[in-house]
Design an enzyme around this catalytic site. Structure first.
Site, short mmCIF file in Angstrom:
data_model
loop_
_atom_site.label_atom_id
_atom_site.label_comp_id
_atom_site.label_asym_id
_atom_site.label_seq_id
_atom_site.Cartn_x
_atom_site.Cartn_y
_atom_site.Cartn_z
N SER A 1 0.84 -1.20 0.00
CA SER A 1 0.00 0.00 0.00
C SER A 1 0.86 1.24 0.00
O SER A 1 1.97 1.24 0.54
CB SER A 1 -0.90 0.02 1.23
OG SER A 1 -0.14 0.29 2.40
N ASP A 2 0.36 2.30 -0.61
CA ASP A 2 0.98 3.59 -0.40
C ASP A 2 0.81 3.90 1.09
O ASP A 2 -0.05 3.31 1.77
CB ASP A 2 0.32 4.66 -1.28
CG ASP A 2 1.26 5.83 -1.54
OD1 ASP A 2 2.19 6.04 -0.72
OD2 ASP A 2 1.08 6.53 -2.55
#
Ligand SMILES: *[C@@H]1O[C@H](CO)[C@@H](O)[C@H](O)[C@H]1NC(C)=O
Ligand SMILES: *[C@@H]1O[C@H](CO)[C@@H](O)[C@H](O)[C@H]1NC(C)=O
Ligand SMILES: *[C@@H]1O[C@H](CO)[C@@H](O)[C@H](O)[C@H]1NC(C)=O
Ligand SMILES: *[C@@H]1O[C@H](CO)[C@@H](O)[C@H](O)[C@H]1NC(C)=O
Ligand SMILES: *[C@@H]1O[C@H](CO)[C@@H](O)[C@H](O)[C@H]1NC(C)=O
Ligand SMILES: *[C@@H]1O[C@H](CO)[C@@H](O)[C@H](O)[C@H]1NC(C)=O
Ligand SMILES: *[C@@H]1O[C@H](CO)[C@@H](O)[C@H](O)[C@H]1NC(C)=O
Ligand SMILES: *[C@@H]1O[C@H](CO)[C@@H](O)[C@H](O)[C@H]1NC(C)=O
Ligand SMILES: *[C@@H]1O[C@H](CO)[C@@H](O)[C@H](O)[C@H]1NC(C)=O
Length: 896
Positions: A371-372
């Site tokens: 994930s960012d």
């Protein structure tokens, strides 16, 4: 006489005809504070992992469904299910049922394992956009991944559930020496993983190189240089002990000119961005570091990136935005980063269609999705939708809580997440590690991102000779837009005056603003997580003065942007007046002069356009040099007769001044090409940022109404004449293109450009709906080749960039022409070469939304070849008649 690095100039007048084969590119295979976005978090209720939210959105008609504003149920986060009771032991077989809802009402019930809809609790509600795709495909270990996945399976088999879960969960913000950290598993001798920004070098470290931006690399239109730059970057990450380098970036799809992070990306055309992605991934991974293709997907602007939904139709998704990721997967990219935004109303990091469907099924991606930073919004939902690793691990920075971690363990034990999914997550995380050989002799982390002056920073210098590649890419990416009567190159001018703050060194030093969030001197990098610290920064003033020692040139300057009188008096009577302009942009978490990442305007900062006019008022030989993060508006002075030359230098990194001098004095013949289109009016671009109505919708809808018509495609399809078109750039010599020919290729002799799925099934006619179908060998093997002869017809060596554009048959719904080939070649005076562009079935295919596969549309294709730009009105052309295509129609593109 101009020359280029390391090559002797051949005498003019001799015709060399060199036949070369250019299609086998494989011969040179090529954040936060990590995308740290202190998110304002106006997010819809993030469902806890225990309640088992799912990202499944609505069912979908996969034909064009353009969804706008109010029709969209807000993000499809939902409740549901688990069969079985919480326990400390994972059920052998978990039967997971998902309830898909639109915040308020449950809509559908799904069987996760079979991917089949069980019932529709709200029949008649047709709010279809992001269709559900379950279950999450397991990595299969095909091609280059065979041994890596085998090793990963063996490794993961010895782990406890908690240890597997730890591979999926970062230790939390600032919980380790890197911007992202996977904890060690000491029991089995695993040291953990270090994840670090940025796409142009190692962030938060000393002893590193500040490379040219990704957009500059794209402007070279040179695969070899893209590869060399990435290899050097990869070597520096490895030297610092970084396992996963958070780059390259591949957004910036040409829709929003003011988009803040496009300098980190690869321009406005998906084919160009795809080549840049491919060679960047190869370079980084050949250095033994896992690359990270980001940001997946439709994170095309900074404005409202953590709250907005990017809404796109199926064909545009495939043909424009997915393509650079497809090329990354072909380059065996180890990791992909999902983005902050929602995609068709479902968060990118829990969008099962995007992660399970497009990435892991269609593209057959075999590595991990991370994930960012803080882009995760649910536990069970994101795990089932295909997220493999959460970064930095905590729900929000330092919250002390995680969607994964102990909560994921609990979700497995209560049957909400099948154990097989967590096994696959762990295997995917480790597969990338083994793929690039990090199990042997990989350096330990030796820096300390958040405590650079602390005892853990060993100050290891990893710069090697990389300044040379920085300087070369800086020169090769500089674009000559205007050059009246041979103003450039400079020939021992008697006097030069440099005007504007961008000519000189930054007042506060090269790293005076945290994450480069400010500009008070020459601009060589944008701001945000995509930055490194400069080890030094050569300004134009310094480099030009060094040259003046040799040429005995008088150099004067005025670095004040606002003192127009001083500027005018400084240039009076001077042979060459150079005005330096800049325009800056970056990431949303820093506000520079009211620009919250994206630019508020496309004109020069610090009233630079006034400065050009003031100087052009008194000097008849004004050379403008621009440092910028994307397209700029030059309309106030571009046609001024006293503005004799214009150079667009982009954001070239630490050797900025030296690269510029190489171009100005003809040591490097300019050959950079525009990786985007420059408009005459800002309103000519395909999409605008919404600067109004900022406080209304909690979930702003960003509708990609222009569909396939991004960048030059929009200008062509709407008959808008640009100021300078995509692919444009001048040289100090000129080139002739002749003799364009089309060849049908014998497939047996050909190599696919990039990796592919090797299952026999994928060459068969009906095998379109299989894992990896979009990477089928038949689809990507060159099937035709177009050749053209290019000759240097000027007096000096130079590099030309012939480009190939395809015009699809009438009625196929495609823009007038689209890029499908380019080559940058170096030619001595009068030398000629044949350039060869391969074309695969994929290159001529469109995404058929009904068949859900690639299809070659019926009718005649026209192929255009030009050295000018996408807008060349008289390109060479050749037609690819329909009888060259099987059966006169392309429904089955595999069987011939
Ligand atoms: C994790 O689990 C704990 C304990 O059940 C719960 O209080 C917390 O809300 C969960 N966190 C998330 C992000 O789901
Ligand atoms: C969710 O769907 C229901 C129909 O089942 C509809 O009445 C409701 O307006 C939708 N909610 C949102 C937020 O769109
Ligand atoms: C879900 O599908 C799987 C595989 O087809 C099947 O074994 C299982 O019984 C189904 N579960 C439910 C609740 O229908
Ligand atoms: C849909 O299926 C779920 C799970 O099997 C069940 O709980 C629910 O009652 C069903 N709803 C309808 C309308 O059939
Ligand atoms: C998992 O990682 C945490 C640190 O994030 C550590 O405290 C814990 O001991 C690890 N658990 C196992 C089983 O390795
Ligand atoms: C360039 O040369 C032409 C022909 O000599 C002349 O008409 C024109 O004014 C020159 N332009 C500039 C900018 O000097
Ligand atoms: C454009 O934005 C820059 C940076 O905020 C500012 O310096 C400049 O004055 C603006 N230009 C115009 C015309 O408003
Ligand atoms: C969208 O961005 C603008 C500018 O940053 C901000 O004022 C507004 O609150 C944001 N809206 C949402 C819903 O995030
Ligand atoms: C990956 O596979 C391709 C063919 O599919 C091959 O040409 C290439 O050499 C392989 N790369 C590595 C690093 O093994």
């Amino acid at each position: 006489m101009v020359r280029h690095f390391g090559q002797t100039v051949m005498s003019p007048g001799i015709l060399f005809l060199v036949w070369i084969t250019l299609f086998a590119h494989s011969v040179f295979p090529q954040a936060q504070q990590p995308d740290v976005a202190p998110s304002s978090d106006a997010t819809p209720s993030a469902t806890s992992s225990m309640s088992g939210s799912s990202s499944a959105s609505q069912a979908a008609s996969t034909t064009f469904v353009f969804v706008s504003g109010t029709e969209i149920p807000s993000a499809a986060v939902t409740s549901s299910s688990a069969v079985g009771n919480a326990s400390t032991v994972a059920p052998a077989v978990a039967t997971v049922t998902l309830v898909v809802s639109n915040h308020t009402n449950p809509l559908y019930t799904y069987n996760y394992t079979s991917g089949i809809q069980i019932n529709n609790t709200s029949p008649g509600v047709n709010n279809s956009f992001s269709p559900p795709f379950y279950p999450s495909p397991e990595t299969r270990g095909k091609g280059n991944w065979t041994f890596a996945v085998e090793k990963a399976r063996t490794f993961v088999a010895q782990l406890t559930l908690e240890e597997k879960v730890n591979l999926t969960t970062g230790v939390g913000w600032q919980g380790g020496r890197c911007v992202g950290n996977i904890p060690p598993i000491e029991r089995v001798g695993f040291d953990g993983l270090c994840l670090e920004d940025a796409p142009l070098g190692v962030r938060f470290a000393d002893g590193v190189t500040a490379f040219p931006s990704g957009l500059n690399a794209a402007a070279t239109f040179d695969r070899q240089l893209m590869y060399e730059r990435a290899l050097a970057i990869g070597e520096e990450f490895r030297g610092k002990g970084v396992n996963i380098a958070l780059g390259p970036g591949m957004n910036g799809g040409g829709r929003v000119a003011a988009s803040g992070r496009q300098w980190e990306m690869a321009g406005g055309d998906p084919y160009l961005a795809g080549e840049a992605a491919y060679y960047s991934v190869k370079g980084i991974q050949d250095a033994g570091v896992q690359a990270c293709a980001k940001h997946y997907i439709l994170n095309e602007q900074e404005r409202n990136r953590t709250t907005s939904s990017s809404n796109v139709d199926d064909a545009t998704m495939h043909e424009i935005y997915l393509h650079p990721f497809l090329r990354s997967v072909q380059a065996d990219v180890a990791t992909v980063m999902c983005s902050y935004n929602l995609v068709n109303s479902s968060w990118a990091c829990q969008n099962s269609k995007a992660l399970n469907g497009l990435l892991k099924h269609e593209l057959g991606f075999q590595g991990q999705v991370l994930s960012d930073w803080q882009a995760q919004h649910s536990g069970v939902g994101s795990a089932l939708a295909g997220l493999d690793q959460t970064m930095p691990g905590d729900v929000t920075f330092l919250s002390g809580d995680s969607y994964f971690g102990a909560n994921l363990t609990m979700a497995v034990n209560n049957g909400s997440v099948p154990l097989a999914r967590v096994d696959d997550m762990a295997v995917r995380v480790m597969a990338g590690f083994f793929l690039v050989g990090q199990d042997e002799g990989f350096p330990a982390v030796n820096f300390d991102a958040f405590n650079p002056n602390g005892p853990l920073n060993e100050h290891v210098n990893v710069q090697e000779g990389h300044a040379e590649i920085v300087r070369k890419v800086g020169a090769a990416s500089t674009i000559l837009l205007k050059n009246e009567n041979g103003t450039l190159p400079l020939r021992k001018p008697k006097s030069i005056a440099l005007i504007g703050s961008d000519a000189g060194p930054p007042i506060r030093g090269p790293n005076g603003y945290p994450d480069r969030g400010g500009v008070d001197g020459t601009l060589a990098m944008g701001w945000g997580s995509g930055t490194t610290d400069f080890p030094y920064l050569i300004s134009p003033l310094e480099a030009i003065q060094r040259r003046a020692i040799i040429d005995k040139t008088l150099v004067d300057w005025s670095l004040n942007d606002f003192d127009l009188e001083l500027a005018a008096s400084t240039v009076t009577g001077v042979e060459v007046a150079m005005v330096f302009l800049n325009s800056d942009s970056g990431e949303e978490y820093i506000n520079v002069d009211g620009n919250i990442g994206d630019r508020n305007n496309l004109t020069a900062w610090h009233a630079g356009d006034d400065l050009v006019l003031a100087v052009a008022n008194v000097s008849s030989n004004v050379v403008v040099v621009y440092h910028q993060p994307g397209p700029v508006n030059m309309e106030r002075w571009i046609e001024h007769p006293n503005v004799t030359a214009v150079l667009l230098a982009g954001l070239p990194g630490q050797e900025s001044g030296n690269s510029l001098v190489d171009i100005l004095y003809g040591d490097y013949n300019p050959s950079g090409r525009l990786p985007f289109t420059i408009a005459r009016n800002d309103s000519d671009y395909p999409a605008q940022l919404e600067y109004i109505n900022t406080n209304l919708d909690p979930e702003p809808q960003v509708d990609y109404k222009e569909r396939l018509n991004v960048d030059y495609r929009h200008f062509l399809s709407s008959s808008i004449s640009p100021r300078y078109g995509f692919g444009y750039g001048l040289s100090y010599t000129s080139f002739n293109l002749t003799n364009v020919q089309l060849h049908s290729l014998d497939q047996s002799a050909l190599q696919v450009r990039g990796n592919y799925w090797q299952d026999e099934a994928f060459t068969a006619a009906n095998a379109t709906n299989e894992v990896g179908s979009s990477l089928s060998k038949a689809l990507h093997t060159p099937r035709w080749a177009v050749t053209v002869d290019v000759q240097n017809v000027g007096g000096v060596y130079g590099c030309d960039v012939p480009q190939l554009y395809v015009a699809f048959p009438e009625g196929s719904g495609e823009p007038p022409r689209v890029l499908r080939g380019f080559e940058r070649i170096t030619l001595e005076p009068w030398q000629a070469e044949q350039v060869r562009f391969p074309l695969s079935r994929y290159d001529l295919a469109i995404w058929d939304t009904e068949l859900q596969r690639w299809r070659i549309p019926e009718g005649d294709f026209t192929i255009y070849v030009t050295s000018q730009s996408a807008f060349d009105e008289n390109p060479l052309s050749i037609s690819l008649p329909s009888d060259w295509l099987p059966n006169g129609k392309g429904d089955d593109i595999y069987a011939w």
